[in-house]
Scaffold this active site. Structure first.
Site, short mmCIF file in Angstrom:
data_model
loop_
_atom_site.label_atom_id
_atom_site.label_comp_id
_atom_site.label_asym_id
_atom_site.label_seq_id
_atom_site.Cartn_x
_atom_site.Cartn_y
_atom_site.Cartn_z
N HIS A 128 37.28 31.50 53.36
CA HIS A 128 38.20 30.41 53.03
C HIS A 128 39.57 30.80 53.58
O HIS A 128 39.89 31.98 53.68
CB HIS A 128 38.24 30.31 51.50
N ASP A 205 36.50 37.94 47.57
CA ASP A 205 36.86 36.61 47.06
C ASP A 205 35.68 36.11 46.23
O ASP A 205 34.64 35.74 46.77
CB ASP A 205 37.16 35.69 48.25
N GLN A 208 33.70 31.51 44.30
CA GLN A 208 32.48 30.70 44.23
C GLN A 208 31.32 31.47 43.62
O GLN A 208 30.22 30.94 43.53
CB GLN A 208 32.09 30.20 45.63
N LYS A 231 37.29 26.57 38.74
CA LYS A 231 35.92 26.33 39.22
C LYS A 231 34.88 26.78 38.19
O LYS A 231 33.69 26.60 38.38
CB LYS A 231 35.68 27.07 40.54
N CYS A 369 38.66 24.02 54.02
CA CYS A 369 39.56 25.20 54.14
C CYS A 369 38.83 26.35 54.83
O CYS A 369 38.98 27.52 54.44
CB CYS A 369 40.11 25.65 52.80
N1 PMP Z 1 38.22 31.06 48.16
C1 PMP Z 1 37.17 30.23 48.09
C2 PMP Z 1 35.84 30.68 48.59
C3 PMP Z 1 37.33 28.95 47.55
O1 PMP Z 1 36.28 28.11 47.47
C4 PMP Z 1 38.60 28.55 47.05
C5 PMP Z 1 38.82 27.19 46.45
N2 PMP Z 1 38.39 26.14 47.29
C6 PMP Z 1 39.66 29.46 47.16
C7 PMP Z 1 39.43 30.70 47.71
C8 PMP Z 1 41.03 29.13 46.67
O2 PMP Z 1 41.05 29.05 45.30
P1 PMP Z 1 42.33 28.48 44.55
O3 PMP Z 1 42.76 27.26 45.27
O4 PMP Z 1 41.84 28.18 43.19
O5 PMP Z 1 43.36 29.52 44.60
#
Ligand code: PMP
Length: 411
Positions: A128, A205, A208, A231, A369
């Site tokens: 991401h 990270d 998910q 999430k 993203c």
């Molecule tokens: N990493 C991953 C794999 C994600 O799916 C997301 C959220 N789409 C993020 C990072 C970012 O998380 P947040 O916007 O809650 O900081």
């Protein structure tokens, strides 16, 4: 549908815990398939936030009055609950606004003071942007370079290729536990072991992963692990960074201000101990109390049950979707979370998502993203249906029927 996945749990009652799921969209029952973007909240989480503001609202770690004590106990109680959920120590858990903040904290506090020209950072193609851009900013400022681990055709990490990149110049490896686009679950434990053998610090990270399976961060062997609360049934603006104690002790604060100090003098400030050293300013108190309630909620169901239920929904959806003409699914990893990215021949992802919305079906379309991953597949965007334990098999059927209808409209 799947007896093992039901495990004696009344999933209809579980679903009824989520007030929003009862609403309609465009006159149709809502089918919410965007939980990888943000999860829906059970009433117990909404009530915990409501109760805090109605009955206990005060700032934390400052006031000696009763409300201040209640707020502090509830906030620190949430940290303890989350720590137990992740199998880590509470004093190794920095509470912050989410994964984006957590990864930036590592980038600015751990990496920026350490990296120098000649050093390298390894990332994977499926990251991401939150696990790419902070490292690019650090690389620009330190002169370090970034190397990228590529994927196999099924959307899994080329693990041997990754290991080949782990040369002596590599100081840090950033990788996602679960891909938000492909659902691929990476063999984090094995990869972290290999990185550690080579003296490379690992940043995982877990945004998910935490919502979908039981986590034992202590057993993963990583150095840093980031999660996001929204999430996993919790409020937005909540998340955490877990880090090994020796890193937290050695890292300078990221933000300065109240709460993160022991003593401030104009000739020098003594910082608080970790994790408070990294929690400057008034935190999202109500949000974390809500996250504590979310952790209670998920624990009561049991993460193994959550995983089994979502795997059954994934298997059903993959089979049904594959039967629709012209559907191309991205990501066929053997170990995969309940996320399906797809395209339909001749249809743009945004058109599909817009028409599905008119049928009451909420999916995401776009680059998720993850531009470098889109570049890998040579597409600007995909559609993504993501499932949570509160979804139903009827919803899977409704989604696939709506997709077949929409496809005919676009043909
Ligand atoms: N990493 C991953 C794999 C994600 O799916 C997301 C959220 N789409 C993020 C990072 C970012 O998380 P947040 O916007 O809650 O900081």
């Amino acid at each position: 549908m799947n007896a093992a996945a039901d495990a004696g749990i009344d999933w209809a009652r579980v679903r009824a815990d989520f007030p929003l799921l009862a609403r309609e969209v465009h006159g149709k029952p809502l089918v919410y398939l965007d939980s990888a973007n943000t999860g829906q909240k059970p009433a117990s989480v909404i009530d915990a936030v409501d109760d805090f503001y109605r009955n206990h609202n005060a700032n934390v770690s400052r006031a000696v009055h009763a409300l201040g004590t209640e707020a502090t106990e509830a906030y620190e109680g949430a940290r303890r609950k989350l720590a137990r959920f992740l199998n880590v120590r509470p004093d190794e858990l920095v509470l912050c606004s989410g994964t984006t903040f957590a990864l930036n904290l590592v980038a600015y506090s751990w990496a920026l003071p350490r990296l120098q020209p000649g050093d390298a950072i390894v990332l994977t193609r499926m990251e991401h942007h939150a696990n790419i851009v902070p490292w690019q900013l650090v690389a620009q400022r330190t002169g370090a370079t970034i190397k990228v681990a590529e994927l196999t055709d099924s959307g899994e990490l080329d693990v041997d290729g990754l290991y080949a990149l782990l040369t002596p110049d590599v100081k840090l490896l950033g990788l996602t536990h679960v891909s938000n686009v492909l659902g691929t679950v990476n063999p984090v434990r094995e990869i972290c072991r290999e990185a550690r053998r080579r003296g490379i610090v690992t940043v995982v990270d877990g945004s998910q992963a935490a919502p979908h399976r039981a986590l034992d961060i202590a057993a993963l062997g990583c150095d840093f692990y980031a999660i996001t609360g929204h999430k996993m049934c919790g409020p937005t603006g909540t998340g955490a960074l877990w880090a090994r104690r020796e890193h937290l002790a050695a890292m300078p604060p990221f933000l300065g201000g109240g709460e993160m100090i022991k003593e401030v003098r104009f000739d020098g400030t003594v910082f608080n101990d970790a994790p408070h050293k990294f929690e400057a300013g008034t935190p999202n108190i109500a949000g974390f109390i809500g996250l504590g309630a979310a952790v209670d909620y998920l624990s009561a169901i049991g993460m193994d049950h959550v995983e089994a239920r979502e795997q059954a929904l994934l298997a059903h959806a993959t089979e049904a979707l594959s039967a629709v003409d012209g559907v191309r699914i991205f990501g066929r990893a053997a170990d995969k979370a309940a996320v399906i990215s797809f395209l339909v021949d001749g249809a743009h992802a945004h058109d599909l998502a817009t028409l599905l919305d008119l049928e009451g079906v909420a999916i995401r379309s776009g680059h998720h993203c993850a531009h470098p991953l889109m570049q890998h597949f040579g597409v600007p965007a995909t559609c993504r249906a993501s499932f949570a334990f509160y979804n139903t098999h009827d919803e899977v059927d409704a989604f696939v029927a709506a997709l077949a209808k929409v496809r005919r409209l676009l043909a």
